[in-house]
Design a protein around this motif. Structure first.
Motif, PDB file in Angstrom:
ATOM      1  N   LEU A 121     -20.779  -3.358  23.489  1.00 52.62           N
ATOM      2  CA  LEU A 121     -19.420  -3.845  23.267  1.00 52.62           C
ATOM      3  C   LEU A 121     -18.571  -2.698  22.741  1.00 52.62           C
ATOM      4  CD1 LEU A 121     -17.372  -6.170  23.163  1.00 52.62           C
ATOM      5  CD2 LEU A 121     -18.147  -6.624  20.824  1.00 52.62           C
ATOM      6  N   MET A 122     -17.648  -2.233  23.568  1.00 56.20           N
ATOM      7  CA  MET A 122     -16.728  -1.177  23.157  1.00 56.20           C
ATOM      8  C   MET A 122     -15.526  -1.808  22.452  1.00 56.20           C
ATOM      9  SD  MET A 122     -17.025   1.301  26.482  1.00 56.20           S
ATOM     10  CE  MET A 122     -16.765   2.794  25.541  1.00 56.20           C
ATOM     11  N   TYR A 123     -14.688  -0.989  21.858  1.00 57.94           N
ATOM     12  CA  TYR A 123     -13.622  -1.496  21.005  1.00 57.94           C
ATOM     13  C   TYR A 123     -12.500  -0.468  20.914  1.00 57.94           C
ATOM     14  CZ  TYR A 123     -15.656   1.801  17.780  1.00 57.94           C
ATOM     15  OH  TYR A 123     -16.120   2.963  17.220  1.00 57.94           O
ATOM     16  N   SER A 124     -11.421  -0.884  20.266  1.00 55.93           N
ATOM     17  CA  SER A 124     -10.297   0.000  19.951  1.00 55.93           C
ATOM     18  C   SER A 124      -9.734  -0.412  18.603  1.00 55.93           C
ATOM     19  CB  SER A 124      -9.198  -0.084  21.022  1.00 55.93           C
ATOM     20  OG  SER A 124      -9.674   0.361  22.277  1.00 55.93           O
ATOM     21  N   PHE A 125      -9.100   0.535  17.936  1.00 55.81           N
ATOM     22  CA  PHE A 125      -8.401   0.263  16.688  1.00 55.81           C
ATOM     23  C   PHE A 125      -6.907   0.431  16.932  1.00 55.81           C
ATOM     24  CE2 PHE A 125     -12.469   1.108  14.494  1.00 55.81           C
ATOM     25  CZ  PHE A 125     -12.464   0.024  13.630  1.00 55.81           C
ATOM     26  N   VAL A 126      -6.160  -0.663  16.707  1.00 52.67           N
ATOM     27  CA  VAL A 126      -4.714  -0.623  16.783  1.00 52.67           C
ATOM     28  C   VAL A 126      -4.214  -0.709  15.344  1.00 52.67           C
ATOM     29  CG1 VAL A 126      -2.637  -1.694  17.696  1.00 52.67           C
ATOM     30  CG2 VAL A 126      -4.757  -1.743  19.029  1.00 52.67           C
ATOM     31  N   ASP A 154     -11.280  -8.245  26.009  1.00 56.44           N
ATOM     32  CA  ASP A 154     -11.524  -9.631  26.413  1.00 56.44           C
ATOM     33  C   ASP A 154     -12.513  -9.725  27.564  1.00 56.44           C
ATOM     34  OD1 ASP A 154      -9.774 -10.553  24.488  1.00 56.44           O
ATOM     35  OD2 ASP A 154      -8.040 -10.450  25.834  1.00 56.44           O
ATOM     36  N   ASP A 155     -12.709  -8.629  28.310  1.00 55.65           N
ATOM     37  CA  ASP A 155     -13.662  -8.606  29.425  1.00 55.65           C
ATOM     38  C   ASP A 155     -14.594  -7.408  29.236  1.00 55.65           C
ATOM     39  OD1 ASP A 155     -11.601  -6.850  29.686  1.00 55.65           O
ATOM     40  OD2 ASP A 155     -11.233  -7.226  31.819  1.00 55.65           O
ATOM     41  N   PRO A 156     -15.618  -7.524  28.398  1.00 56.11           N
ATOM     42  CA  PRO A 156     -16.461  -6.363  28.064  1.00 56.11           C
ATOM     43  C   PRO A 156     -17.160  -5.744  29.267  1.00 56.11           C
ATOM     44  CG  PRO A 156     -16.847  -8.192  26.551  1.00 56.11           C
ATOM     45  CD  PRO A 156     -16.032  -8.726  27.679  1.00 56.11           C
ATOM     46  N   LEU A 157     -17.475  -6.537  30.293  1.00 51.01           N
ATOM     47  CA  LEU A 157     -18.195  -6.031  31.467  1.00 51.01           C
ATOM     48  C   LEU A 157     -17.300  -5.970  32.696  1.00 51.01           C
ATOM     49  CD1 LEU A 157     -21.634  -7.832  31.044  1.00 51.01           C
ATOM     50  CD2 LEU A 157     -20.955  -5.563  30.276  1.00 51.01           C
ATOM     51  N   GLY A 158     -16.003  -5.908  32.508  1.00 54.23           N
ATOM     52  CA  GLY A 158     -15.092  -5.785  33.639  1.00 54.23           C
ATOM     53  C   GLY A 158     -14.400  -7.098  33.974  1.00 54.23           C
ATOM     54  N   ARG A 159     -13.533  -7.035  34.973  1.00 49.80           N
ATOM     55  CA  ARG A 159     -12.727  -8.198  35.358  1.00 49.80           C
ATOM     56  C   ARG A 159     -13.577  -9.349  35.855  1.00 49.80           C
ATOM     57  NH1 ARG A 159      -8.179  -6.455  39.471  1.00 49.80           N
ATOM     58  NH2 ARG A 159      -7.837  -8.708  39.309  1.00 49.80           N
TER      59      ARG A 159
END
Length: 307
Positions: free
Chosen positions: A214-219, A227-232
């Motif tokens: 599970l990748m992530y970002s910090f805003v 919302d789609d960890p493995l793609g669309r």
């Protein structure tokens, strides 16, 4: 009068002996308020308050739980009673990502842990090298280091071993700890690292890292996984973090024509108004409402066509 006062204060929970002593001292004509004051002055307490004041027997409660209700199930580390997957966080990756790869920001780890706690995850482990407990230096700055101590007390943070040999630091590979624990617990790895060296090391780990990373970002100070960890075309974030996926009809794209759609059951889009009824065409639906048979409609058309 004596019996009525005795019954009244007995109902309040006071002992008969204390009541009789007070009535003998004050007399039978004493007011109820005076009797109550004398009972309080003597130190007499109702039985309900005495039972509350007594120390209750000790009860074993699951770690992290504040409930003492009977029948409480022990939520151990196997998470057999939980529908959510265990979470294993790469502490170094999360902290450096929150610190813009310049500062080891422990606040980023706390944000990630709080995000999963709010979702209801009870098994959360964060792996950080042991040398991060040392005082910060210019070449390795650390911010909010006290958070590591607090998470360690909560049994969330785990330090991977490290030591010094002849003045040189010997550090164990913490990535191997992260992948191994997540694989054994059938959980989710929270990191932006792809662990390519560990994928080549073990083929089973290769599949697991590809499917459970599970990748992530910090805003700013907001932890945001995709919302789609493995793609669309993959599962949603909610199903990705669950042991058993939850299917919902709302995931279908709604029909752009809405109620004016004439495709009926052949329409590939989602129609919320047709959830609890058969998928039939609009023409058949109108015939059913008017109760006009199809054969009668054809005969009327033939009659209208004649001159």
């Amino acid at each position: 009068v004596h019996q009525s006062k005795l019954d009244f204060f007995c109902k309040l929970g006071y002992g008969k002996q204390d009541i009789c002593k007070v009535l003998e001292n004050l007399g039978q004509d004493a007011l109820e308020d005076d009797v109550l004051k004398e009972l309080i002055r003597m130190g007499s307490k109702p039985q309900a308050l005495e039972t509350q004041a007594q120390p209750s027997s000790l009860k074993l409660v699951a770690r992290g739980s504040c409930s003492t209700t009977p029948g409480l199930k022990w939520l151990g580390e196997d998470e057999s009673d939980s529908s959510l997957r265990p979470i294993v966080i790469d502490g170094s990756n999360v902290a450096m990502s929150h610190g813009n790869k310049e500062v080891f920001s422990c606040w980023g780890i706390q944000l990630a842990v709080d995000w999963f706690r709010e979702r209801g995850h009870t098994y959360i482990k964060v792996f950080v090298p042991l040398w991060r407990k040392e005082p910060p230096r210019q070449d390795s700055p650390i911010a909010d280091q006290h958070i590591l101590e607090e998470l360690e007390k909560q049994s969330i943070l785990v330090y991977t071993p490290s030591r010094k040999v002849k003045g040189k630091r010997v550090v164990c590979y913490d990535d191997r700890y992260i992948v191994k624990v997540a694989y054994e617990k059938d959980g989710v790895i929270v990191s932006n690292d792809h662990y390519r060296d560990l994928q080549n090391e073990n083929p089973e780990w290769k599949w697991f890292i590809e499917q459970r990373l599970l990748m992530y970002s910090f805003v700013s100070d907001r932890f945001m996984p995709p919302d789609d960890p493995l793609g669309r075309h993959g599962p949603t974030l909610n199903n990705f973090l669950r042991k058993r996926p939850v299917l919902s009809e709302k995931k279908w794209q709604p029909c752009p024509y809405g109620k004016k759609c004439t495709y009926g059951n052949k329409c590939k889009f989602y129609h919320p108004e047709r959830v609890h009824q058969a998928q039939i065409s609009v023409a058949d639906e109108l015939r059913a409402k008017t109760k006009v048979p199809i054969t009668l409609g054809k005969e009327e058309e033939r009659c209208n066509c004649k001159p």
